[in-house]
Design an enzyme around this catalytic site. Structure first.
Site: not given
Ligand code: SIN
Length: 344
Positions: A27, A74, A107
């Protein structure tokens, strides 16, 4: 998809630390259709060059160069990308021209990648991971400040020897202690059992403790020649569960299984024969708590000595999977793997 790109946003200024930013997606590199879109936006679209140009203040605190390792959300992070990332970090940190590394990451699985790197990076130099809960296009995006704080932390001499750290929301959290606790809020990352390592205030780090367990250059794990990690899967214990998932994973070639049990990693009567059969076939079975919080000691609620299973100490099921994969690169002896769980 694996991509590679490189960028420099400032000419090297003598006296400033040289920090490499390795971008993987998430994100923090996300974009929505409006400033009020916080859900349903597209993650992992902004390239590292653009990410860094959004934080011009970086030029005053470090000589920052960027490199694109991957561009994924992720939950699509693979062992292949993780190995590529870890090997690149080890090459960079071996150079006297690099003082620290910052990794931008989604995240959702940040705690898994952070713990992996915490076990395989071979350097005392600072390694800081950072994400964001809001895409860069949103009102009050948290990414730019998180990146700024991460570069401060990676450039701080006080950060050396503290293992891989995650910096978000002004807090510095050790990779082993990190837990994502909320699906949406910007203060989602906590260290509920062990607490924060420290804080970043303005342009200064404030540390209060070292990591409790061995990490980075202190571990026995060497991934320099590892191209494929052993397959380890997670099965969940729940009311009226069955052995079907563990059987399927073993049939599919799992070398290890983490059982995420209720309470103190309890195993139901119907799951137990599945785990027993897995152990008899040479599969390493670790018990971890499905709540992700608290300690699981040997023979707590389950006879590990009798069944040949391994207790997961204070690791959550996803982190237990990471340690089990690395443990299996060295041995398949459950006693040795138990020693690793007690040590790392
Ligand atoms: C991810 O984990 O790539 C998408 C969500 C985020 O980064 O908060």
């Amino acid at each position: 998809m694996l991509t590679a790109a490189s960028s420099t946003i400032a000419l090297a200024v003598p006296g400033l630390p040289n920090i490499k930013i390795l971008a993987t997606g998430g994100t923090i590199a996300g974009a929505g259709v409006s400033s009020t879109q916080y859900a349903g936006y597209q993650a992992a679209v902004t390239p590292v060059d653009k990410l860094l140009l959004a934080v011009p203040e970086l030029g005053k605190i470090a000589n920052v160069t960027g490199e694109q390792i991957s561009q994924v959300a992720s939950h699509n992070m693979s062992n292949e990308i993780l190995l590529k990332l870890a090997k690149r970090i080890n090459v960079l940190l071996a150079s006297p021209e690099v003082d620290g590394v910052v990794i931008t990451h989604g995240t959702n699985t940040l705690e898994e990648s952070a713990y992996f790197l915490n076990l395989v990076v071979k350097s005392e130099k600072p390694v800081v991971m950072v994400g964001a809960m809001r895409p860069g296009t949103s009102m009050s995006a948290d990414g730019p400040m998180n990146i700024f704080r991460s570069v401060i932390t990676a450039g701080s001499k006080d950060s050396r020897g503290r293992g891989v750290m995650v910096v978000m929301n002004d807090q510095i959290i050790g990779a082993r202690d990190l837990q994502k606790t909320d699906t949406m809020t910007v203060d989602t990352f906590k260290a509920p059992v062990f607490g924060y390592l420290g804080f970043v205030v303005d342009s200064k780090t404030h540390f209060y403790k070292p990591p409790a367990r061995k990490h980075t250059h202190q571990t026995e794990f060497d991934i320099s020649k590892v191209n494929v990690l052993p397959k380890v899967d997670i099965v969940m214990g729940y009311e009226d569960d069955s052995r079907a998932a563990v059987d399927a994973f073993v049939t599919a070639g799992a070398k290890g299984v983490v059982h995420a049990g209720s309470g103190t990693a309890a195993v139901s009567g119907q799951m137990q024969p599945g785990l027993e059969d897995a152990v008899k076939k040479g599969v390493a079975v670790v018990r971890a708590p499905r709540s992700s919080l608290g300690i699981i000691t040997r023979n707590m609620e389950f006879d590990d000595d009798k069944f040949g299973t391994i207790s997961g100490d204070t690791l959550s099921p996803p982190k237990a999977r990471v340690l089990l994969m690395l443990g299996l690169t060295r041995t398949s002896d459950p006693k040795e793997i138990q020693r690793m769980f007690n040590e790392y």
